[in-house]
Design a protein around this motif. Structure first.
Motif, short mmCIF file in Angstrom:
data_model
loop_
_atom_site.label_atom_id
_atom_site.label_comp_id
_atom_site.label_asym_id
_atom_site.label_seq_id
_atom_site.Cartn_x
_atom_site.Cartn_y
_atom_site.Cartn_z
N ASN A 115 0.86 -1.25 0.11
CA ASN A 115 0.09 0.10 0.07
C ASN A 115 1.05 1.13 0.05
OD1 ASN A 115 -2.84 -0.43 -0.16
ND2 ASN A 115 -2.85 -1.37 1.82
N VAL A 116 1.79 1.43 0.84
CA VAL A 116 2.73 2.50 0.85
C VAL A 116 3.46 2.53 -0.37
CG1 VAL A 116 4.84 3.32 1.74
CG2 VAL A 116 3.27 2.50 3.38
N ALA A 117 4.07 1.48 -1.15
CA ALA A 117 4.76 1.48 -2.27
C ALA A 117 3.61 2.20 -3.39
CB ALA A 117 5.29 0.28 -2.85
N SER A 118 2.41 1.69 -3.36
CA SER A 118 1.43 2.07 -4.25
C SER A 118 1.15 3.61 -4.53
CB SER A 118 0.24 1.27 -4.21
OG SER A 118 0.38 -0.31 -4.40
N CYS A 119 1.21 4.07 -3.18
CA CYS A 119 0.88 5.52 -2.77
C CYS A 119 2.10 6.25 -3.53
CB CYS A 119 0.91 5.78 -1.26
SG CYS A 119 -0.60 5.08 -0.48
N ILE A 120 3.13 5.64 -3.28
CA ILE A 120 4.34 6.56 -3.70
C ILE A 120 4.36 6.56 -5.30
CG2 ILE A 120 6.94 6.38 -3.91
CD1 ILE A 120 7.05 5.24 -1.25
N ALA A 121 3.89 5.43 -5.91
CA ALA A 121 3.92 5.27 -7.36
C ALA A 121 2.78 6.04 -7.97
CB ALA A 121 3.76 3.82 -7.68
N THR A 122 2.05 6.47 -7.18
CA THR A 122 0.59 7.17 -7.72
C THR A 122 0.40 8.49 -7.00
OG1 THR A 122 -0.89 5.88 -6.13
CG2 THR A 122 -0.60 5.13 -8.32
N HIS A 123 1.46 8.67 -6.48
CA HIS A 123 1.49 10.39 -5.94
C HIS A 123 0.35 10.30 -4.83
CE1 HIS A 123 4.44 11.38 -8.86
NE2 HIS A 123 3.32 11.12 -9.84
N ALA A 124 0.46 9.23 -4.03
CA ALA A 124 -0.42 8.80 -2.72
C ALA A 124 -2.07 9.57 -3.02
CB ALA A 124 -0.05 10.17 -1.63
N HIS A 125 -2.43 9.18 -4.38
CA HIS A 125 -3.88 9.40 -4.49
C HIS A 125 -4.97 8.36 -4.24
CE1 HIS A 125 -3.19 13.37 -5.99
NE2 HIS A 125 -2.36 13.00 -7.10
N ASP A 126 -4.09 7.00 -4.26
CA ASP A 126 -5.13 5.80 -4.02
C ASP A 126 -4.36 4.79 -3.08
OD1 ASP A 126 -6.39 3.55 -6.60
OD2 ASP A 126 -6.61 3.50 -4.25
N VAL A 127 -4.93 4.67 -1.96
CA VAL A 127 -4.23 3.52 -1.21
C VAL A 127 -4.59 2.16 -1.36
CG1 VAL A 127 -4.16 5.22 0.80
CG2 VAL A 127 -5.87 3.55 0.76
N GLY A 128 -5.27 2.00 -2.45
CA GLY A 128 -5.86 0.65 -2.62
C GLY A 128 -5.34 0.25 -4.00
N CYS A 129 -4.44 0.96 -4.49
CA CYS A 129 -3.91 0.39 -5.98
C CYS A 129 -2.44 -0.47 -5.46
CB CYS A 129 -3.55 1.71 -6.72
SG CYS A 129 -2.73 1.14 -8.38
N TYR A 130 -2.58 -1.75 -5.78
CA TYR A 130 -1.76 -2.71 -5.48
C TYR A 130 -0.72 -2.90 -6.75
CZ TYR A 130 -3.63 -3.90 -1.24
OH TYR A 130 -4.47 -4.15 0.07
N ASN A 131 -1.17 -2.47 -7.95
CA ASN A 131 -0.29 -2.80 -9.21
C ASN A 131 0.80 -2.02 -9.85
OD1 ASN A 131 -2.11 -5.20 -9.27
ND2 ASN A 131 -3.71 -3.95 -10.23
N LEU A 132 1.14 -1.08 -9.07
CA LEU A 132 1.92 0.19 -9.67
C LEU A 132 3.26 0.07 -8.82
CD1 LEU A 132 -0.51 2.64 -10.70
CD2 LEU A 132 0.34 0.97 -12.30
N TYR A 133 3.11 -0.49 -7.84
CA TYR A 133 4.41 -0.21 -6.53
C TYR A 133 5.72 -0.37 -7.46
CZ TYR A 133 3.90 -5.28 -5.63
OH TYR A 133 3.57 -6.51 -5.79
N PRO A 134 6.84 0.19 -6.88
CA PRO A 134 8.13 -0.08 -7.34
C PRO A 134 8.73 -1.19 -6.68
CG PRO A 134 7.96 1.81 -5.92
CD PRO A 134 6.66 1.37 -6.09
N PRO A 135 9.96 -1.87 -7.01
CA PRO A 135 10.50 -2.94 -6.14
C PRO A 135 11.16 -2.50 -4.93
CG PRO A 135 11.90 -2.37 -8.01
CD PRO A 135 10.64 -1.67 -8.30
N CYS A 136 11.86 -1.16 -4.84
CA CYS A 136 12.05 -0.72 -3.65
C CYS A 136 11.78 0.75 -3.19
CB CYS A 136 13.71 -0.50 -4.02
SG CYS A 136 14.84 -0.22 -2.60
N VAL A 137 11.42 1.21 -2.08
CA VAL A 137 11.08 2.34 -1.60
C VAL A 137 12.29 2.85 -0.31
CG1 VAL A 137 8.65 2.16 -1.78
CG2 VAL A 137 9.45 1.33 0.16
N THR A 138 12.59 4.10 -0.56
CA THR A 138 13.32 4.71 0.42
C THR A 138 12.62 5.30 1.64
OG1 THR A 138 13.25 7.07 -0.45
CG2 THR A 138 14.83 5.38 -1.64
#
Length: 304
Positions: free
Chosen positions: A211-234
């Protein structure tokens, strides 16, 4: 060979159906999930009643029916988190055995840690010195791995469900800071053990990380998007999401998902700071894949 794994977690019930090759590689045939109504009612009211119990059985029955309709030759079922403390757990598992024809294995915290490790070890074969952090709904496990073997497993009986409820109960700025200090103190033993190690790699394996990685990938607009997350978050990216979640939590009257992510990221950031981690790998592999591997290792499933 087609195998279904049913994971009864604190936040959700998940079914994954796999096709297993003879070299133990697998492909996902389908996924299906339902919310855990027992923990959701507990989150909202502090207790769970008979309706939640019946709805949870119906949800599991739907998943089992789906597994059988998918021609699964074996259905492996396990439970974690809140079911270790749920007063009606035995009655719930008995009802599932009678009504759904399945037997649930309740994993202890150490068994849960070993199960997650089994998945990571078999999938990320390049990693030898690392830690695994699983901030689940009902508990948090950390597994320290050296030379490809488990060194220690630490577990804290707090996860995003209980953390989110604590957040809801003290949502003034002063109350939030007080709650956060109380929460982080409960994790001190885990933090202290982690800061003694030097990790190059940390795998985050729960829905919180996705969820956190999805928020990063979508600029925090959707906490339920599981399909866009990057492999690594800082660390910096997670800190930014934590701030956004705090604002959304206030503006949305402490909506459940934001409360849980807000408290979960507070624990994650504290862990990363204490263990000097600058980033975390967001893993696709979870306890479900680990349980699948363990079923073969223990002989519960034999390849045909």
């Amino acid at each position: 060979m087609r195998v279904a794994i049913l994971d009864l977690g604190s936040n959700s019930f998940h079914l994954v159906v796999y096709d297993i090759m003879h070299d133990m590689h697998f492909s996902v045939v389908c996924r299906r999930s339902h919310g855990n109504m027992i923990s959701r009612e507990e989150y909202q009211s502090g207790r769970s009643g008979e309706d939640a119990f019946k709805n949870a059985i119906a949800a599991v029955n739907d998943l089992v029916c789906h597994a059988r309709a998918s021609d699964s030759e074996y259905i492996g079922c396990f439970a974690t988190g809140i079911f270790r403390d749920y007063p009606k757990a035995s009655a719930f598992f008995d009802a599932l055995r009678v009504q759904c024809g399945i037997t649930i294995e309740l994993l202890s915290p150490e068994e849960e840690g070993k199960t997650v490790f089994a998945g990571i070890r078999n999938f990320y074969t390049w990693a030898h010195e690392y830690c695994i952090l699983d901030i689940g709904g009902g508990s948090t496990e950390c597994v320290s791995v050296s030379g490809g073997n488990v060194r220690w497993i630490k577990s804290v009986p707090l996860g995003t469900v209980s953390l989110g409820r604590m957040c809801r109960q003290g949502k003034t700025e002063r109350g939030w800071e007080k709650k956060k200090k109380v929460v982080l103190a409960r994790f001190e033993e885990l933090f202290s053990a982690a800061c003694q190690e030097t990790y190059r790699v940390c795998f985050g394996v729960s829905g919180l990380f996705r969820n956190v990685a999805s928020c990063i990938a979508t600029h925090a607009h959707d906490v339920g998007c599981y399909n866009l997350y990057p492999p690594c978050v800082t660390y910096q990216e997670i800190a930014g999401i934590a701030e956004i979640m705090c604002l959304k939590n206030d503006s949305l009257n402490s909506r459940e998902s934001y409360s849980m992510i807000e408290m979960g990221t507070a624990v994650l950031l504290a862990f990363m700071k204490r263990s000097s981690l600058s980033s975390v790998y967001v893993s696709d592999i979870s306890s479900r894949e680990g349980y699948l591997y363990r079923c073969f290792e223990t002989g519960a499933i034999t390849m045909r």
